[in-house]
Motif scaffolding. Sequence first.
Motif, PDB file in Angstrom:
ATOM      1  N   GLN A 161      50.486  35.118  48.328  1.00 19.42           N
ATOM      2  CA  GLN A 161      49.028  35.232  48.226  1.00 19.42           C
ATOM      3  C   GLN A 161      48.440  34.592  46.963  1.00 19.42           C
ATOM      4  O   GLN A 161      47.451  33.861  47.040  1.00 19.42           O
ATOM      5  CB  GLN A 161      48.613  36.701  48.327  1.00 19.42           C
ATOM      6  CG  GLN A 161      47.114  36.956  48.353  1.00 19.42           C
ATOM      7  CD  GLN A 161      46.423  36.436  49.587  1.00 19.42           C
ATOM      8  OE1 GLN A 161      45.649  35.494  49.515  1.00 19.42           O
ATOM      9  NE2 GLN A 161      46.707  37.029  50.739  1.00 19.42           N
ATOM     10  N   ARG A 188      44.961  40.724  56.110  1.00 22.99           N
ATOM     11  CA  ARG A 188      44.705  41.254  54.768  1.00 22.99           C
ATOM     12  C   ARG A 188      43.513  42.207  54.814  1.00 22.99           C
ATOM     13  O   ARG A 188      42.418  41.841  55.221  1.00 22.99           O
ATOM     14  CB  ARG A 188      44.413  40.110  53.797  1.00 22.99           C
ATOM     15  CG  ARG A 188      44.466  40.555  52.342  1.00 22.99           C
ATOM     16  CD  ARG A 188      44.119  39.422  51.425  1.00 22.99           C
ATOM     17  NE  ARG A 188      44.400  39.775  50.039  1.00 22.99           N
ATOM     18  CZ  ARG A 188      43.888  39.135  49.003  1.00 22.99           C
ATOM     19  NH1 ARG A 188      43.068  38.117  49.190  1.00 22.99           N
ATOM     20  NH2 ARG A 188      44.185  39.507  47.777  1.00 22.99           N
ATOM     21  N   TYR A 194      48.088  45.001  53.686  1.00 25.02           N
ATOM     22  CA  TYR A 194      48.084  44.215  54.915  1.00 25.02           C
ATOM     23  C   TYR A 194      48.283  45.112  56.123  1.00 25.02           C
ATOM     24  O   TYR A 194      49.034  46.078  56.062  1.00 25.02           O
ATOM     25  CB  TYR A 194      49.210  43.162  54.876  1.00 25.02           C
ATOM     26  CG  TYR A 194      49.051  42.171  53.769  1.00 25.02           C
ATOM     27  CD1 TYR A 194      49.544  42.451  52.486  1.00 25.02           C
ATOM     28  CD2 TYR A 194      48.383  40.975  53.965  1.00 25.02           C
ATOM     29  CE1 TYR A 194      49.374  41.555  51.453  1.00 25.02           C
ATOM     30  CE2 TYR A 194      48.217  40.069  52.940  1.00 25.02           C
ATOM     31  CZ  TYR A 194      48.710  40.361  51.680  1.00 25.02           C
ATOM     32  OH  TYR A 194      48.532  39.482  50.645  1.00 25.02           O
TER      33      TYR A 194
END
Length: 648
Positions: A161, A188, A194
Amino acid sequence: MKPKILIVEDQYIEADYLRMMLTKAGYPVCGIARSVAEAQDIIKRENPQLVLLDIFLKGKFTGIDLAKQLKEDRVAFIYLSANSNEDILTAAKATEPYGFLVKPFREKDLLISLEIAFYLYEQSMSAKWQMEAQVKKELLQIEQTKDGWTKKLLHTARALQPYLSFDCLAVKFKALEGAHFSGFALLRIGFDEYQVIGFKELCTISGKDPEIIRQALVHTPNDNAAGWYNGEDFKSLFATHPMKALFADTFDLGSNLVLPFLSSDNYVFSLSFFRRITDGYSTDKMEGMFRLQQPLAAVMNSIAAEEKKQALLMDDKPAGAAREVVNSSEGHFNGIIGSSPALLNVMDMINQVAPVDTSVLILGESGTGKEKIADSIHHLSRRKGQPFVKVNCGALPATLIESELFGHEKGAFTGAIDKRIGKFERADKGTIFLDEIGELPIELQVKLLRVLQEQEVERLGSRAPIKINVRIIAATNRNLEREVAEGRFRLDLYYRLNVFPILLPPLRERREDLPALIEHFIHYYNRKAGKKITGMADKAFKKMMAYEWPGNIRELEHFIERHILLAKTGIIEDVSFSKLLSQEQPGTATAGRMKTSDENERDHILAVLKKCNGKIWGPAGAAEILNLNPSTLRSKMIKLGIKKEYSE
């Protein structure tokens, strides 16, 4: 050996003067180009390490056209210009230059700008390789764990990320000779949180019949080639990739990057990254992912063969945990409430810039929480144990700004009875936050630019400069590009501050965060007022969700505080909005056009002044209602042209 420099300037006298200054300072000049075509020829032959680039050149192409190529080739460049309108400035900013020099400039300005540009270039490249090395290290650790593949890929998503931002990651695979692929997606929903989206979850969220999704899976080809797709290019995939069309429609996605590879046990894998914005990916990001192919393939190889076979059954069982918090962001972003995509993007930027000493410019409407962002950047930085000095540039009287910022010696001017240490000296080794930087008078902007470039201050009444080591965070609710175009803000200062801009979304663009913000403020003002309000009625909540919040989070906070005090039961039964404060909502068309932020701000201040019968100071005055320092309000009124009887 100093780096080689190319000068691209079509005025011979100016170009020759630049060459003389650079040669005198020991910089090798590999040539002078008077057009983009001539510059491109010299770049091929000489490979300069930095280009001094005039925006306006003779011929068909401008310096901005050449800058796009330089950015692609990772060559640092500094713009040279005497003036720019707002459109030119916006186009120049998009090329991400390493500096901006306004003609005419001093020799010292040129040399300092070069030092800063090379420093920023080296820092950006160093940070890039450091981040890449860290991602590879984390992927190696994930490969060596005994976790199942869902957890392995959750941790892989977290590792990737910061390196490649995404809102959704689809993991697809099939046996090399298999008829169809399977997999799941990671959506997300928080900074490090998540939600696992499998077949059953996708049916539920999309509202589609399971058989329709099965058919979409069957008719969607595997991603056999790496690539990135933004905007219309992404939409053009929908006809042949029905699953991408379904994902885009279900999760509001606008761009895609795909990385396929073959595992050692003959499974074809692909990682498909999605962002909600339409320009999320680029060649540079694609190249970065290519460099991670080997460690990513190693993670896929580490997944047990039995797990892969089981996943290919495509049954209706849930994919696993509905959500998993990989690492809570609490403490990272103290006081920043919400998890909307717009806010998560801001958190990503904070996380990226905080560890380095890069200057940050925080932009956004009044009340969006710019000071909270500055707090987070400082407390996540290496300077967190050092001073954090906040300066409201709009609240300082014009006659005292220089003394407040840079200090003065005893007797420097009438009334200077003692020596004063300025804000910059107090912030040495730490961070200084220059709030409302757009309010700084033009004559002080030159002196501030010198301080930022030379990293030294000179107290009023002193001739001995004092070296300082200060990180700069600035903020404004003004459109600085328009301020530059209209001559109220220096172009070179703008570029010196605008190294890493962070644009905060207004509250109306992150309504998903309203419930969390409302709950937070109810809890806070319950404790402060000694009350026990548990929530609000549906009627009140719906009104709040429909309201535009022109004053953003600040207005919401005061609104909740007022209704906590007025509540007569354990819940807030109803809410009311002042007509004066709500009649001019952002985005309202007036006389066939959209109002500017300055016009909206002017109307808002006038409405409050009218309500207060022109009272600025004291209890129930306009400054108190607007939550502004009276001096700041007075300064705003003068700049916005609010009539004299109100400003006295």
